[in-house]
Design a protein around this motif. Structure first.
Motif, PDB file in Angstrom:
ATOM      1  N   THR A 175       0.512  -0.894  -0.619  1.00 43.02           N
ATOM      2  CA  THR A 175      -0.148   0.062   0.264  1.00 43.02           C
ATOM      3  C   THR A 175       0.631   1.645  -0.077  1.00 43.02           C
ATOM      4  O   THR A 175       1.915   1.396   0.233  1.00 43.02           O
ATOM      5  N   SER A 176       0.307   2.780  -0.029  1.00 40.74           N
ATOM      6  CA  SER A 176       1.121   3.231  -0.029  1.00 40.74           C
ATOM      7  C   SER A 176       1.504   3.641   1.172  1.00 40.74           C
ATOM      8  O   SER A 176       2.946   4.237   1.477  1.00 40.74           O
TER       9      SER A 176
ATOM     10  N   LEU B  21       5.024   1.333   1.602  1.00 39.27           N
ATOM     11  CA  LEU B  21       5.822   2.182   0.742  1.00 39.27           C
ATOM     12  C   LEU B  21       6.269   3.300   1.746  1.00 39.27           C
ATOM     13  O   LEU B  21       7.897   3.545   1.199  1.00 39.27           O
ATOM     14  N   ILE B  22       5.555   4.051   2.149  1.00 36.83           N
ATOM     15  CA  ILE B  22       6.045   4.970   3.022  1.00 36.83           C
ATOM     16  C   ILE B  22       7.169   4.962   4.265  1.00 36.83           C
ATOM     17  O   ILE B  22       8.437   5.505   4.247  1.00 36.83           O
TER      18      ILE B  22
ATOM     19  N   PRO C 118       2.671  12.853   1.789  1.00 38.75           N
ATOM     20  CA  PRO C 118       2.035  11.331   1.030  1.00 38.75           C
ATOM     21  C   PRO C 118       1.218  10.763   0.306  1.00 38.75           C
ATOM     22  O   PRO C 118       0.082  10.257   0.266  1.00 38.75           O
ATOM     23  N   VAL C 119       2.122  11.247  -0.252  1.00 45.55           N
ATOM     24  CA  VAL C 119       1.247  10.118  -2.035  1.00 45.55           C
ATOM     25  C   VAL C 119       2.380   9.575  -3.181  1.00 45.55           C
ATOM     26  O   VAL C 119       3.063   9.611  -2.996  1.00 45.55           O
ATOM     27  N   VAL C 120       1.696   8.091  -3.108  1.00 46.65           N
ATOM     28  CA  VAL C 120       2.726   7.306  -3.586  1.00 46.65           C
ATOM     29  C   VAL C 120       1.870   7.053  -5.216  1.00 46.65           C
ATOM     30  O   VAL C 120       1.555   6.510  -5.262  1.00 46.65           O
ATOM     31  N   VAL C 121       3.697   7.528  -6.251  1.00 45.26           N
ATOM     32  CA  VAL C 121       2.487   7.664  -7.698  1.00 45.26           C
ATOM     33  C   VAL C 121       3.139   6.564  -8.066  1.00 45.26           C
ATOM     34  O   VAL C 121       3.873   5.714  -8.452  1.00 45.26           O
ATOM     35  N   ALA C 122       1.397   5.772  -8.853  1.00 43.76           N
ATOM     36  CA  ALA C 122       1.945   4.556  -9.830  1.00 43.76           C
ATOM     37  C   ALA C 122       1.720   4.515 -10.732  1.00 43.76           C
ATOM     38  O   ALA C 122       2.320   3.741 -12.268  1.00 43.76           O
TER      39      ALA C 122
ATOM     40  N   ASP D 244      -2.484   6.884  -7.844  1.00 41.85           N
ATOM     41  CA  ASP D 244      -1.722   6.370  -7.129  1.00 41.85           C
ATOM     42  C   ASP D 244      -1.793   4.764  -6.500  1.00 41.85           C
ATOM     43  O   ASP D 244      -3.145   4.562  -7.674  1.00 41.85           O
ATOM     44  N   VAL D 245      -1.392   3.866  -5.787  1.00 44.83           N
ATOM     45  CA  VAL D 245      -1.394   2.942  -6.102  1.00 44.83           C
ATOM     46  C   VAL D 245      -2.193   2.383  -5.571  1.00 44.83           C
ATOM     47  O   VAL D 245      -2.723   1.282  -6.185  1.00 44.83           O
ATOM     48  N   GLU D 246      -3.555   2.733  -5.011  1.00 44.38           N
ATOM     49  CA  GLU D 246      -4.314   2.431  -4.462  1.00 44.38           C
ATOM     50  C   GLU D 246      -5.544   2.764  -5.803  1.00 44.38           C
ATOM     51  O   GLU D 246      -7.318   2.226  -5.651  1.00 44.38           O
TER      52      GLU D 246
END
Length: 412
Positions: A13-14, A17-18, A33-37, A46-48
């Motif tokens: 999840t984001s 990964l963080i 706090p955003v994880v771009v995929a 993001d990953v979600e």
């Protein structure tokens, strides 16, 4: 071979990964706090699977949006042919890239590099060499005049002439040879330039400082002063150039042609790092084999993508879009003044927005906008920067401004 455990195969999840970055990555950034995929055009995911409108565009590295088809095609085509030779050999893509870039900028010669900071470092070296070989400054006496509140990168030499203590503290001793004057102050610049001055190095618009736009006539004044005093005008257009302000270059707003132009970010199309020093022949002609270099600078993949970027700019479409949509951006921000916005500065699709400090820091406003599906980045204090891809639509731009209005209203 043992089967992989569930922990190593499950989708992270984001939050996972963080947390995973914390012990293994140097803490030189504080990302939102955003994880771009995934990404396409003006949107990232993001990953979600949550979608966000990108209003930062990689600090102008993504002027043409994420994965622009023409740029992706150029990269794919070149990946199937040749990626790297080093400059030990010639390659079949470099001459065309240099020719097109020189023509686009109205200058003569190109020194290809990779990152923006490398372009600045290279520009400093070239200016000093020119001062010794052409101007006749005594050895090791050359000076370069820069502006306070500048941002040209974070290498050791560059932070030597920064006025940002966060960038400087703990990294001395610093490189000598620089004089710092207030930005947008021609009188101070006149006083600082003397017979040892190799160059005046400035950003036509100061990006990191909050999109600070100088008074009309300042850039023309810098050009006149440097010509009269016999030194070089070096314009750092790494953020402001290549369509961002509604012109190919920000200096064009005052019909100015510098002696040396520093480019980067958008030159790589958001695909590979590409930067360049572009200059008059008399200036770049001072370099001789062995005096400067880069293994990856001017590599075939970078040259292919850079050429495709130049081709996009040659149409004028993106400059027109930035100018026309810049009106939408300015009008929308003007409506927010007094409603949580205390002031703003905008040129083309680039703006620094000052939020009432009572409503939060720039970081806090950025986090609230992220929760509304809009990505921006703060700079100093309560200022946020808006620099969307030049492919954004008026509807998307108004949506982002609407999100900002909502966030400011809820905060108030």
């Amino acid at each position: 071979m043992t089967a992989p455990t569930r922990a190593t195969t499950r989708t992270r999840t984001s939050a996972d990964l963080i947390r995973a970055e914390e012990p293994v990555l140097a803490h030189n950034y504080h990302p939102l706090p955003v994880v771009v995929a995934r990404a396409e055009g003006t949107w990232v995911e993001d990953v979600e699977g949550r979608r966000y409108l990108d209003m930062l565009a990689g600090y102008s590295a993504l002027n043409f949006g994420h994965r622009h088809p023409a740029l992706i095609e150029a990269a794919h085509r070149q990946l199937d042919q040749l990626t790297l030779t080093s400059r030990a050999f010639h390659n079949d893509r470099l001459a065309g890239f240099a020719e097109r870039l020189a023509e686009l900028t109205g200058l003569d010669m190109v020194l290809p590099m990779n990152t923006g900071a490398e372009a600045v470092e290279s520009g400093v070296k070239v200016a000093r060499k020119w001062a010794y070989d052409v101007k006749g400054v005594p050895a090791d006496r050359a000076t370069i005049v820069v502006a306070a509140d500048n941002f040209h990168g974070r290498t050791t030499t560059i932070v030597s002439f920064s006025t940002d203590e966060t960038a400087r503290a703990g990294f001395g001793p610093f490189t000598p040879g620089f004089r710092i004057v207030p930005y947008n102050d021609l009188a101070a610049l006149e006083e600082a330039v003397d017979e040892t001055t190799a160059a005046v190095l400035i950003e036509p618009i100061q990006g990191e400082a909050g999109v600070i736009i100088p008074d009309e006539g300042y850039l023309a004044g810098v050009r006149e002063l440097t010509r009269r005093k016999g030194c070089l005008f070096v314009a750092d257009e790494i953020q402001s150039g290549l369509g961002r302000t509604g012109r190919t270059l920000a200096v064009e707003h005052e019909d100015v042609v510098p002696d040396v132009l520093l480019l980067g970010k958008a030159l790589g199309g958001g695909i590979v790092p590409v930067s360049a020093v572009v200059a008059r022949r008399e200036v770049l002609g001072v370099l001789r084999p062995g005096e400067h270099g880069s293994t990856f600078g001017g590599n075939p993949l970078a040259a292919a993508v850079g050429t495709a970027v130049v081709e996009l700019l040659e149409t004028g479409e993106f400059q027109r879009r930035a100018a026309e949509l810049g009106v939408v951006l300015r009008d929308g921000l003007a409506e927010l003044v007094g409603k949580g916005v205390t002031g703003f500065r905008a040129r083309g699709l680039w703006a620094g927005v000052d939020v009432d400090p009572a409503l939060g820091t720039g970081r806090e406003i950025s986090e609230r906008l992220m929760r509304e599906g809009v990505l921006v980045k703060d700079t100093h204090g309560s200022t946020i920067r808006l620099a969307p891809p030049l492919t954004i639509t008026a509807e998307e731009l108004r949506s982002a401004l609407g999100a900002l209005e909502k966030v400011l209203g809820e905060t108030g």
